[in-house]
Design an enzyme around this catalytic site. Structure first.
Site, mmCIF file in Angstrom:
data_model
loop_
_atom_site.group_PDB
_atom_site.id
_atom_site.type_symbol
_atom_site.label_atom_id
_atom_site.label_comp_id
_atom_site.label_asym_id
_atom_site.label_seq_id
_atom_site.Cartn_x
_atom_site.Cartn_y
_atom_site.Cartn_z
ATOM 1 N N GLY A 1 11.587 31.956 10.894
ATOM 2 C CA GLY A 1 12.049 32.871 9.844
ATOM 3 C C GLY A 1 12.345 34.249 10.406
ATOM 4 N N SER B 1 16.101 35.483 10.846
ATOM 5 C CA SER B 1 17.345 36.031 10.289
ATOM 6 C C SER B 1 17.268 36.254 8.795
ATOM 7 C CB SER B 1 18.506 35.089 10.575
ATOM 8 O OG SER B 1 18.573 34.817 11.936
ATOM 9 N N GLU C 1 13.456 31.162 23.537
ATOM 10 C CA GLU C 1 14.588 30.529 22.844
ATOM 11 C C GLU C 1 15.827 30.516 23.738
ATOM 12 O OE1 GLU C 1 15.355 32.236 19.004
ATOM 13 O OE2 GLU C 1 16.691 30.603 18.445
ATOM 14 N N SER D 1 24.087 36.017 19.375
ATOM 15 C CA SER D 1 25.491 35.705 19.678
ATOM 16 C C SER D 1 25.862 36.146 21.105
ATOM 17 C CB SER D 1 26.402 36.408 18.662
ATOM 18 O OG SER D 1 26.314 37.795 18.866
HETATM 19 C C1 LIG Z 1 23.296 26.628 13.398
HETATM 20 C C2 LIG Z 1 22.473 27.877 13.243
HETATM 21 C C3 LIG Z 1 21.105 27.757 13.171
HETATM 22 C C4 LIG Z 1 20.323 28.900 13.015
HETATM 23 N N1 LIG Z 1 18.977 28.741 12.903
HETATM 24 C C5 LIG Z 1 18.212 29.824 12.674
HETATM 25 C C6 LIG Z 1 16.817 29.671 12.433
HETATM 26 O O1 LIG Z 1 16.255 28.562 12.444
HETATM 27 N N2 LIG Z 1 16.080 30.767 12.163
HETATM 28 C C7 LIG Z 1 16.637 32.018 12.152
HETATM 29 O O2 LIG Z 1 15.897 32.973 11.952
HETATM 30 N N3 LIG Z 1 17.957 32.203 12.371
HETATM 31 C C8 LIG Z 1 18.759 31.131 12.616
HETATM 32 N N4 LIG Z 1 20.119 31.298 12.814
HETATM 33 C C9 LIG Z 1 20.702 32.642 12.665
HETATM 34 C C10 LIG Z 1 21.250 33.254 13.944
HETATM 35 O O3 LIG Z 1 20.213 33.671 14.785
HETATM 36 C C11 LIG Z 1 22.188 34.403 13.519
HETATM 37 O O4 LIG Z 1 23.303 33.804 12.878
HETATM 38 C C12 LIG Z 1 22.662 35.243 14.690
HETATM 39 O O5 LIG Z 1 21.592 36.002 15.184
HETATM 40 C C13 LIG Z 1 23.849 36.149 14.348
HETATM 41 O O6 LIG Z 1 23.542 36.957 13.242
HETATM 42 P P1 LIG Z 1 24.498 37.019 11.961
HETATM 43 O O7 LIG Z 1 24.872 35.629 11.590
HETATM 44 O O8 LIG Z 1 23.804 37.865 10.947
HETATM 45 O O9 LIG Z 1 25.832 37.740 12.455
HETATM 46 P P2 LIG Z 1 26.120 39.310 12.511
HETATM 47 O O10 LIG Z 1 24.941 40.020 13.046
HETATM 48 O O11 LIG Z 1 26.668 39.725 11.182
HETATM 49 O O12 LIG Z 1 27.268 39.359 13.574
HETATM 50 C C14 LIG Z 1 28.623 39.038 13.294
HETATM 51 C C15 LIG Z 1 29.453 39.249 14.569
HETATM 52 O O13 LIG Z 1 29.380 40.618 15.000
HETATM 53 C C16 LIG Z 1 28.916 40.694 16.339
HETATM 54 N N5 LIG Z 1 28.045 41.860 16.504
HETATM 55 C C17 LIG Z 1 27.051 42.250 15.675
HETATM 56 N N6 LIG Z 1 26.432 43.342 16.188
HETATM 57 C C18 LIG Z 1 27.053 43.621 17.382
HETATM 58 C C19 LIG Z 1 26.873 44.602 18.385
HETATM 59 N N7 LIG Z 1 25.899 45.515 18.310
HETATM 60 N N8 LIG Z 1 27.681 44.557 19.478
HETATM 61 C C20 LIG Z 1 28.656 43.623 19.602
HETATM 62 N N9 LIG Z 1 28.875 42.678 18.668
HETATM 63 C C21 LIG Z 1 28.090 42.668 17.580
HETATM 64 C C22 LIG Z 1 28.092 39.410 16.516
HETATM 65 O O14 LIG Z 1 27.937 39.072 17.851
HETATM 66 C C23 LIG Z 1 28.932 38.403 15.740
HETATM 67 O O15 LIG Z 1 30.011 37.944 16.515
HETATM 68 C C24 LIG Z 1 20.928 30.188 12.969
HETATM 69 C C25 LIG Z 1 22.328 30.314 13.053
HETATM 70 C C26 LIG Z 1 23.097 29.170 13.179
HETATM 71 C C27 LIG Z 1 24.597 29.342 13.249
#
Ligand SMILES: Cc1cc2nc3c(=O)[nH]c(=O)nc-3n(C[C@H](O)[C@H](O)[C@H](O)COP(=O)(O)OP(=O)(O)OC[C@H]3O[C@@H](n4cnc5c(N)ncnc54)[C@H](O)[C@@H]3O)c2cc1C
Length: 396
Positions: free
Chosen positions: A130, A132, A247, A379
């Site tokens: 938990g 995100s 991770e 990412s």
């Molecule tokens: C299949 C899957 C399983 C997952 N499982 C889990 C889970 O079990 N538990 C959990 O806690 N989370 C989980 N996640 C969440 C995952 O860790 C997040 O999706 C990830 O950290 C990206 O955050 P966001 O989706 O909020 O994107 P955002 O933070 O909104 O980012 C959107 C885009 O902007 C870019 N960006 C953002 N900030 C910056 C910066 N400072 N510099 C450059 N680029 C930037 C990002 O790289 C991305 O391309 C999962 C995600 C997926 C897709």
């Protein structure tokens, strides 16, 4: 560095091979496969994990006192290789083994280690993560789920998102805000939350693949005993960084390398069996180049992981180098599935059981799943930031 194995390590490999020969279902990978249905597949993976545990093959390098095998990191790597060789099924409790367990082992109290670790290894408890939230993914320090201390309990309120396997989990480790007035990174704590607690609800999120691997998780006045904090109150960021290092690190990469090398083998087999203009598709030099690139990249994944294990064995700490591993594997795997779709052409998107589907019709599913690789666990943009700032010392 020396990539050869000692007699003890070779003995470990031989014992594991002998055990695996009996443990896998007869016809595994040829006539017997994982169930297609998502829930049945989850239970199949759980049963496999439990079988590994009962055979003594769980927690390879964890201390014996917490239910592990007490083997070395190199033996852990051999374990991964042998699982790849037989195309062993994945486990369901990957988050428990790789993240929750490793973090508790490093930072947990003795009581937490004694209680949780054996239950993780036996997969009696499956875990989810938990971290995100809707506005805290890449910027994890923006987590807003609150935990207020009242006596010997925390009261947790808020929402998590993308919680993989929450629907199968008995426990969740969560990053929560315990001091809203402190700077972002300094007001967080790391809690272990029983998923049976009243006030937790889970809502599935359907993915592009049609599956519901992950969920939204809501916490409404959920009570968590103060004993379930890992580290000190407001020390959660440091603990979460350990979780992320695992991770993104070699244990995770090695497990994935197994699955990718199995898929790659399946791809090569399919391409070798596909006719093309009086010859075979695999005779096409462009196809061979694409396959060779993927074979090389997936092998580099393995070597990267083994090299990092060997650094740890020599006393190096886990750190931002895990970002290099994560960045590399996620793109290598995407390249591989893109190559599969490209090489197999119009038959690639056709799902089983259509007789026109290629390689069991699973490449399109893997291709779709691979889109998430460069997002989860942080990412690619974030990994590049970490490498630039923390490893290369570039300005922010
Ligand atoms: C299949 C899957 C399983 C997952 N499982 C889990 C889970 O079990 N538990 C959990 O806690 N989370 C989980 N996640 C969440 C995952 O860790 C997040 O999706 C990830 O950290 C990206 O955050 P966001 O989706 O909020 O994107 P955002 O933070 O909104 O980012 C959107 C885009 O902007 C870019 N960006 C953002 N900030 C910056 C910066 N400072 N510099 C450059 N680029 C930037 C990002 O790289 C991305 O391309 C999962 C995600 C997926 C897709």
């Amino acid at each position: 560095m020396d990539f050869s194995y000692s007699p003890q390590e070779e003995r470990f490999r031989a014992d594991l091979r002998a055990w695996l020969a009996d443990a896998l279902p007869p016809g595994w990978g040829e006539t017997v496969f994982e169930p297609e249905d998502e829930d049945e597949r989850a239970m199949f993976r759980l049963a496999w994990e439990r079988k590994l545990h009962s055979g003594g093959w769980s927690g390879i390098n964890w201390p014996v006192e917490y239910g592990g095998r007490g083997a070395t990191l190199v033996e852990r790597a051999i374990f991964a290789e042998e699982m790849a060789r037989v195309g062993a099924p994945e486990g369901l409790n990957i988050i428990g083994h790789n993240l929750a367990g490793s973090t508790i082992l490093r930072h947990g109290t003795e009581a937490q280690k004694k209680y949780f670790l054996p239950r993780i290894l036996s997969s009696e408890d499956v875990w989810c993560q938990g971290f995100s939230e809707p506005n805290a993914g890449s910027d994890l320090a923006s987590v807003r789920t609150r935990a207020e201390r009242r006596g010997d309990k925390f009261i947790v309120n808020g929402q998590k998102i993308w919680t993989s396997f929450a629907q199968y989990s008995q426990w969740c480790f969560a990053l929560v805000r315990t001091d809203p007035d402190a700077p972002k990174h300094k007001g967080l704590s790391f809690l272990l939350i029983d998923m049976k607690s009243p006030g937790i609800s889970i809502r599935p999120l359907r993915q592009i693949s049609g599956e519901c691997e992950f969920n939204e998780t809501f916490f409404d006045d959920v009570e968590v005993p103060v004993d379930n904090i890992v580290g000190d109150i407001n020390d959660g960021w440091r603990i979460a960084m350990t979780t992320l290092a695992y991770e993104r690190g070699p244990e995770d990469a090695l497990g994935r390398q197994i699955r990718f090398s199995q898929e790659l083998e399946k791809l090569v087999g399919t391409v070798a069996a596909t006719p093309r203009g009086g010859a075979k598709l695999i005779d096409d030099p462009i196809v061979r180049q694409k396959l060779a690139r993927s074979i090389t990249e997936v092998e580099i994944m393995r070597l990267n992981a083994v090299r990092t294990f060997s650094k740890y064995l020599n006393g190096d700490d886990r750190g931002p180098d895990a970002s290099i591993i994560k960045l590399y594997w996620s793109h290598a795997a995407q390249n591989m599935y893109e190559a599969a779709m490209d090489i197999l052409g119009p038959t690639a998107p056709i799902a089983a059981p259509d007789p026109l589907s290629a390689g069991g019709g699973r490449f399109q599913l893997s291709y779709l799943q691979s889109k998430a690789f460069t997002i989860y666990s942080g990412s690619s943009e974030i990994q590049r930031n970490i490498i630039g700032e923390r490893m290369l010392g570039l300005p922010r």
